[in-house]
Scaffold this motif. Structure first.
Motif, PDB file in Angstrom:
ATOM      1  N   GLN A 176       0.895  -1.815   3.654  1.00  0.00           N
ATOM      2  CA  GLN A 176       0.931  -2.274   2.265  1.00  0.00           C
ATOM      3  C   GLN A 176       1.723  -1.326   1.362  1.00  0.00           C
ATOM      4  O   GLN A 176       1.343  -1.024   0.241  1.00  0.00           O
ATOM      5  N   PHE A 177       2.863  -0.909   1.846  1.00  0.00           N
ATOM      6  CA  PHE A 177       3.716   0.039   1.138  1.00  0.00           C
ATOM      7  C   PHE A 177       4.112  -0.485  -0.247  1.00  0.00           C
ATOM      8  O   PHE A 177       3.930   0.196  -1.254  1.00  0.00           O
ATOM      9  N   ARG A 178       4.649  -1.707  -0.285  1.00  0.00           N
ATOM     10  CA  ARG A 178       5.100  -2.265  -1.564  1.00  0.00           C
ATOM     11  C   ARG A 178       3.960  -2.382  -2.560  1.00  0.00           C
ATOM     12  O   ARG A 178       4.103  -2.037  -3.735  1.00  0.00           O
ATOM     13  N   GLN A 179       2.819  -2.871  -2.089  1.00  0.00           N
ATOM     14  CA  GLN A 179       1.687  -3.076  -2.982  1.00  0.00           C
ATOM     15  C   GLN A 179       1.194  -1.756  -3.570  1.00  0.00           C
ATOM     16  O   GLN A 179       0.822  -1.696  -4.741  1.00  0.00           O
ATOM     17  N   ARG A 180       1.196  -0.709  -2.774  1.00  0.00           N
ATOM     18  CA  ARG A 180       0.751   0.593  -3.290  1.00  0.00           C
ATOM     19  C   ARG A 180       1.699   1.131  -4.360  1.00  0.00           C
ATOM     20  O   ARG A 180       1.259   1.700  -5.358  1.00  0.00           O
ATOM     21  N   VAL A 181       3.002   0.927  -4.156  1.00  0.00           N
ATOM     22  CA  VAL A 181       3.977   1.372  -5.156  1.00  0.00           C
ATOM     23  C   VAL A 181       3.827   0.556  -6.439  1.00  0.00           C
ATOM     24  O   VAL A 181       3.834   1.116  -7.542  1.00  0.00           O
ATOM     25  N   VAL A 182       3.642  -0.742  -6.312  1.00  0.00           N
ATOM     26  CA  VAL A 182       3.476  -1.611  -7.485  1.00  0.00           C
ATOM     27  C   VAL A 182       2.219  -1.237  -8.270  1.00  0.00           C
ATOM     28  O   VAL A 182       2.257  -1.118  -9.495  1.00  0.00           O
ATOM     29  N   VAL A 183       1.118  -1.029  -7.577  1.00  0.00           N
ATOM     30  CA  VAL A 183      -0.127  -0.651  -8.260  1.00  0.00           C
ATOM     31  C   VAL A 183       0.033   0.707  -8.934  1.00  0.00           C
ATOM     32  O   VAL A 183      -0.477   0.928 -10.030  1.00  0.00           O
ATOM     33  N   SER A 184       0.759   1.609  -8.321  1.00  0.00           N
ATOM     34  CA  SER A 184       1.017   2.912  -8.929  1.00  0.00           C
ATOM     35  C   SER A 184       1.766   2.758 -10.244  1.00  0.00           C
ATOM     36  O   SER A 184       1.446   3.413 -11.240  1.00  0.00           O
ATOM     37  N   ILE A 185       2.750   1.870 -10.269  1.00  0.00           N
ATOM     38  CA  ILE A 185       3.524   1.639 -11.496  1.00  0.00           C
ATOM     39  C   ILE A 185       2.658   1.002 -12.571  1.00  0.00           C
ATOM     40  O   ILE A 185       2.647   1.442 -13.720  1.00  0.00           O
ATOM     41  N   LEU A 186       1.907  -0.028 -12.202  1.00  0.00           N
ATOM     42  CA  LEU A 186       1.094  -0.738 -13.190  1.00  0.00           C
ATOM     43  C   LEU A 186      -0.051   0.112 -13.724  1.00  0.00           C
ATOM     44  O   LEU A 186      -0.460  -0.046 -14.873  1.00  0.00           O
ATOM     45  N   SER A 187      -0.561   1.020 -12.918  1.00  0.00           N
ATOM     46  CA  SER A 187      -1.665   1.875 -13.360  1.00  0.00           C
ATOM     47  C   SER A 187      -1.183   3.215 -13.923  1.00  0.00           C
ATOM     48  O   SER A 187      -1.987   4.002 -14.410  1.00  0.00           O
ATOM     49  N   HIS A 188       0.112   3.482 -13.831  1.00  0.00           N
ATOM     50  CA  HIS A 188       0.717   4.739 -14.304  1.00  0.00           C
ATOM     51  C   HIS A 188       0.096   5.962 -13.628  1.00  0.00           C
ATOM     52  O   HIS A 188      -0.118   6.988 -14.256  1.00  0.00           O
ATOM     53  N   ARG A 189      -0.195   5.831 -12.333  1.00  0.00           N
ATOM     54  CA  ARG A 189      -0.775   6.940 -11.577  1.00  0.00           C
ATOM     55  C   ARG A 189       0.171   7.337 -10.448  1.00  0.00           C
ATOM     56  O   ARG A 189       0.702   6.480  -9.752  1.00  0.00           O
ATOM     57  N   PRO A 190       0.361   8.633 -10.256  1.00  0.00           N
ATOM     58  CA  PRO A 190       1.218   9.087  -9.155  1.00  0.00           C
ATOM     59  C   PRO A 190       0.610   8.732  -7.801  1.00  0.00           C
ATOM     60  O   PRO A 190      -0.599   8.537  -7.680  1.00  0.00           O
ATOM     61  N   LEU A 191       1.464   8.671  -6.805  1.00  0.00           N
ATOM     62  CA  LEU A 191       1.052   8.253  -5.476  1.00  0.00           C
ATOM     63  C   LEU A 191       1.651   9.197  -4.440  1.00  0.00           C
ATOM     64  O   LEU A 191       2.825   9.555  -4.527  1.00  0.00           O
ATOM     65  N   LEU A 192       0.850   9.582  -3.476  1.00  0.00           N
ATOM     66  CA  LEU A 192       1.313  10.368  -2.342  1.00  0.00           C
ATOM     67  C   LEU A 192       0.954   9.601  -1.085  1.00  0.00           C
ATOM     68  O   LEU A 192      -0.216   9.331  -0.837  1.00  0.00           O
ATOM     69  N   ILE A 193       1.966   9.219  -0.321  1.00  0.00           N
ATOM     70  CA  ILE A 193       1.742   8.521   0.944  1.00  0.00           C
ATOM     71  C   ILE A 193       2.151   9.468   2.059  1.00  0.00           C
ATOM     72  O   ILE A 193       3.299   9.908   2.116  1.00  0.00           O
ATOM     73  N   ARG A 194       1.216   9.768   2.938  1.00  0.00           N
ATOM     74  CA  ARG A 194       1.457  10.691   4.048  1.00  0.00           C
ATOM     75  C   ARG A 194       1.399   9.937   5.366  1.00  0.00           C
ATOM     76  O   ARG A 194       0.941   8.810   5.429  1.00  0.00           O
ATOM     77  N   ASN A 195       1.852  10.601   6.414  1.00  0.00           N
ATOM     78  CA  ASN A 195       1.763  10.085   7.789  1.00  0.00           C
ATOM     79  C   ASN A 195       2.387   8.704   7.932  1.00  0.00           C
ATOM     80  O   ASN A 195       1.785   7.790   8.480  1.00  0.00           O
ATOM     81  N   ILE A 196       3.607   8.569   7.452  1.00  0.00           N
ATOM     82  CA  ILE A 196       4.336   7.310   7.594  1.00  0.00           C
ATOM     83  C   ILE A 196       5.010   7.314   8.960  1.00  0.00           C
ATOM     84  O   ILE A 196       5.996   8.003   9.165  1.00  0.00           O
ATOM     85  N   ARG A 197       4.415   6.594   9.883  1.00  0.00           N
ATOM     86  CA  ARG A 197       4.902   6.480  11.258  1.00  0.00           C
ATOM     87  C   ARG A 197       5.241   7.838  11.885  1.00  0.00           C
ATOM     88  O   ARG A 197       6.340   8.022  12.413  1.00  0.00           O
ATOM     89  N   PRO A 198       4.345   8.794  11.874  1.00  0.00           N
ATOM     90  CA  PRO A 198       4.662  10.116  12.438  1.00  0.00           C
ATOM     91  C   PRO A 198       4.750  10.116  13.967  1.00  0.00           C
ATOM     92  O   PRO A 198       5.387  10.996  14.546  1.00  0.00           O
ATOM     93  N   ASP A 199       4.133   9.151  14.605  1.00  0.00           N
ATOM     94  CA  ASP A 199       4.119   9.117  16.073  1.00  0.00           C
ATOM     95  C   ASP A 199       5.275   8.321  16.675  1.00  0.00           C
ATOM     96  O   ASP A 199       5.392   8.258  17.896  1.00  0.00           O
TER      97      ASP A 199
END
Length: 119
Positions: A9-32
């Motif tokens: 849900q990458f897109r949705q997390r970015v959109v919610v971050s924008i609408l809520s004006h809260r920073p977002l940190l996404i870790r472990n994006i396909r590390p394996d």
């Protein structure tokens, strides 16, 4: 700052971050994934599109692409053109943008170029 793991849900997390004006940190994006860890081409392109739509957003991606730090800016609207990669269809980008379009300071006139069906 909200901490999340993985690219689900990458897109949705970015959109919610924008609408809520809260920073977002996404870790472990396909590390394996040994062949291509981190962000995919279409996800990076989505972040570039968001950067065009906002004023003051910052995106920091680590060297391997497995972590992003996103600080949302203000949605400004306007005339925006974006070339979408062929790995995802234009509809994939629209799904994320439609939730943001009504909240810009001005009207959004978006032109997306790319494929309409991805395999």
């Amino acid at each position: 700052m909200k901490f999340e793991d993985g690219a689900v849900q990458f897109r949705q997390r970015v959109v919610v971050s924008i609408l809520s004006h809260r920073p977002l940190l996404i870790r472990n994006i396909r590390p394996d994934d040994l062949e291509s860890p981190g962000l995919r081409e279409h996800e990076a392109s989505f972040l570039r599109l968001i950067d065009k739509m906002t004023n003051g957003s910052t995106v920091e991606i680590n060297a391997t692409g497995t972590q992003i730090r996103f600080k949302p800016g203000v949605l400004v609207g306007g005339d925006i053109e974006h070339n979408c990669p062929t790995s995802k269809s234009v509809g994939w980008f629209l799904e994320g943008i439609l939730a943001l379009a009504p909240f810009g300071k001005g009207a959004l006139h978006l032109t997306l170029e790319g494929t309409t069906d991805s395999l």
